[in-house]
Enzyme design. Structure first.
Site, PDB file in Angstrom:
ATOM      1  N   ASP A 202      -1.461   6.786   6.222  1.00  0.00           N
ATOM      2  CA  ASP A 202      -2.581   5.960   5.776  1.00  0.00           C
ATOM      3  C   ASP A 202      -2.813   4.948   6.893  1.00  0.00           C
ATOM      4  O   ASP A 202      -2.002   4.053   7.110  1.00  0.00           O
ATOM      5  CB  ASP A 202      -2.201   5.259   4.463  1.00  0.00           C
TER       6      ASP A 202
ATOM      7  N   TRP B  57       0.827  -1.215   0.000  1.00  0.00           N
ATOM      8  CA  TRP B  57       0.000   0.000   0.000  1.00  0.00           C
ATOM      9  C   TRP B  57       0.853   1.252   0.000  1.00  0.00           C
ATOM     10  O   TRP B  57       0.502   2.255  -0.624  1.00  0.00           O
ATOM     11  CB  TRP B  57      -0.996  -0.020   1.163  1.00  0.00           C
TER      12      TRP B  57
ATOM     13  N   LYS C 160     -12.578  -1.571   7.333  1.00  0.00           N
ATOM     14  CA  LYS C 160     -11.949  -2.533   8.245  1.00  0.00           C
ATOM     15  C   LYS C 160     -12.572  -2.382   9.634  1.00  0.00           C
ATOM     16  O   LYS C 160     -13.406  -3.181  10.028  1.00  0.00           O
ATOM     17  CB  LYS C 160     -10.433  -2.343   8.298  1.00  0.00           C
TER      18      LYS C 160
HETATM   19  N1  PMP Z   1      -4.456   1.513   2.222  1.00  0.00           N
HETATM   20  C1  PMP Z   1      -4.489   0.374   2.938  1.00  0.00           C
HETATM   21  C2  PMP Z   1      -3.528   0.195   4.071  1.00  0.00           C
HETATM   22  C3  PMP Z   1      -5.419  -0.614   2.599  1.00  0.00           C
HETATM   23  O1  PMP Z   1      -5.455  -1.745   3.296  1.00  0.00           O
HETATM   24  C4  PMP Z   1      -6.307  -0.393   1.519  1.00  0.00           C
HETATM   25  C5  PMP Z   1      -7.356  -1.404   1.130  1.00  0.00           C
HETATM   26  N2  PMP Z   1      -7.236  -2.659   1.547  1.00  0.00           N
HETATM   27  C6  PMP Z   1      -6.213   0.794   0.802  1.00  0.00           C
HETATM   28  C7  PMP Z   1      -5.285   1.733   1.193  1.00  0.00           C
HETATM   29  C8  PMP Z   1      -7.105   1.072  -0.368  1.00  0.00           C
HETATM   30  O2  PMP Z   1      -8.383   1.300   0.079  1.00  0.00           O
HETATM   31  P1  PMP Z   1      -9.628   1.519  -0.911  1.00  0.00           P
HETATM   32  O3  PMP Z   1      -9.911   0.209  -1.528  1.00  0.00           O
HETATM   33  O4  PMP Z   1     -10.674   2.000   0.038  1.00  0.00           O
HETATM   34  O5  PMP Z   1      -9.234   2.544  -1.888  1.00  0.00           O
END
Ligand code: PMP
Length: 375
Positions: free
Chosen positions: A187, A102, A211
């Site tokens: 994030d 991520w 989550k």
């Molecule tokens: N950052 C992290 C740490 C994640 O776990 C996720 C999704 N699993 C995201 C960003 C992306 O999130 P979204 O699908 O809501 O764009």
């Protein structure tokens, strides 16, 4: 009804009382003869829910007055672009600590957004080992490894890497980096609302809801009012953080049902004893699973270094992929779902978010012990 033991990484398990409340209120919300989804976002019925969600976030997390609590759409992925669009000035560079997949995505979007606006983004520190298909992330960095340049727009971290299972500050030796005057941006998508943290150490925190906070479709932001005010004004209004900040996150139509569910989850969380109780429970759940892995070290293996092991996403391997497939298949027969690791890394991942009940974790731990003994 047979509710599953849901170990999904996100969208993830929601607390049953929050779902039951939604069922009860679905057709006739606040005695209005309509569901909350059918109300105007400008009406008093919806607005009460919206205000309560924001107030509960402030209360549970102890958010200082000098911070805005914002609710936006687009997922955490949108924030990968929206944060640099707001915070990188022409000629400035944003810096990223990459400790998993991520963080890589955040950096890549940061580069694209910053370049579009005459700035740049670069890696301040990465914990990757190996290259290409063999690349691995096994830890967060030590504080001494991260140096933000004094003139950086911000330093970005991913506080918990959902796929790789590495997390900051689960061990005191792995704190978030100190950045001096440079704003720290995090994030916290898979790290939010399971423990209290010092919000004032961050300039901006963002977290997708799916989550610990509620259903997908909502992102929560905590951002210092100073950063909001400094944000760029030459980007479309819909992307400026001052827009939700100045309009109580009601500039345009918000995802009203999603925010209603967030309210239900937050009210449940407060009722269970808040974040101190939740942190203790979550640490116990994760420790139970890592304990089984470590006690059966000839069968299970957690690739993540002990000090960085995530309390939210417990990842581990079995002796072979065939064993892993059998493990998943047998767990499903026991009503346990979501244990397959992310397709990019394989293995097993048990996500142990707030709504994952300690009894489910106990069942999983017992199954793991039994599976290892059978060999
Ligand atoms: N950052 C992290 C740490 C994640 O776990 C996720 C999704 N699993 C995201 C960003 C992306 O999130 P979204 O699908 O809501 O764009």
């Amino acid at each position: 009804m047979n509710r599953k033991r849901n170990f999904n990484a996100g969208p993830a398990a929601l607390p049953l009382p929050a779902l039951e409340r939604a069922r009860e209120e679905l057709l006739d919300f606040a005695k209005s003869g309509m569901s909350v989804m059918e109300h105007s976002h400008r009406g008093k019925e919806y607005e009460a829910v919206h205000d309560e969600a924001i107030a509960l976030l402030r209360e549970l997390l102890g958010v200082p007055e000098s911070y805005d609590v914002l609710l936006v759409q687009g997922g955490a992925s949108q924030l990968f672009a929206q944060v640099p669009m707001n915070l990188v000035e022409k000629g400035q560079t944003a810096e990223y600590v990459v400790s998993g997949a991520w963080g890589e995505k955040a950096l890549s979007e940061g580069k694209a957004a910053a370049a579009m606006l005459g700035g740049a983004a670069r890696v301040a520190c990465t914990t990757a080992v190996g290259e290409g298909k063999d690349k691995k992330y096994l830890r967060v960095p030590l504080p001494s490894e991260v140096k933000a340049s004094p003139d950086a727009a911000y330093l970005h971290v991913t506080s918990n890497e959902t796929i790789h299972g590495v997390q900051y500050e689960v061990d005191p030796s792995r704190p978030f980096p100190a950045t001096g005057k440079v704003p720290l941006v995090a994030d916290m998508s898979s790290d939010f609302l399971w423990r209290k943290f010092d919000v004032s150490r961050f300039g901006l925190v963002y977290a997708g809801a799916q989550k610990n906070i509620g259903p997908s479709g909502v992102v929560v932001l905590l951002v210092s009012k100073e950063l909001v005010a400094k944000g760029r004004k030459d980007i479309p209004k819909i992307f400026q953080l001052r827009t939700p900040a100045e309009n109580k996150s009601l500039y345009n139509t918000p995802p009203t049902f999603g925010i209603y569910m967030v309210r239900n989850v937050l009210a449940w969380l407060k009722g269970t004893g808040g974040l101190a109780a939740m942190e203790a429970q979550n640490r116990k759940k994760a420790a139970r699973l890592y304990g089984v892995v470590d006690r059966n070290a000839s069968f299970y293996r957690c690739p993540v270094e002990k000090e960085s092991r995530s309390v939210m996403n417990v990842v581990f391997r079995l002796p072979s992929e065939q064993y892993e497939e059998r493990f998943i298949a047998e767990s499903k027969k026991r009503d346990m779902v979501g244990l397959k690791g992310h397709r990019s890394v394989g293995g097993i991942r048990a996500s142990t978010y707030n709504a994952v009940q300690p009894e489910w974790v106990e069942e999983l731990a017992a199954f793991m012990e039994e599976f290892a003994q059978r060999g």
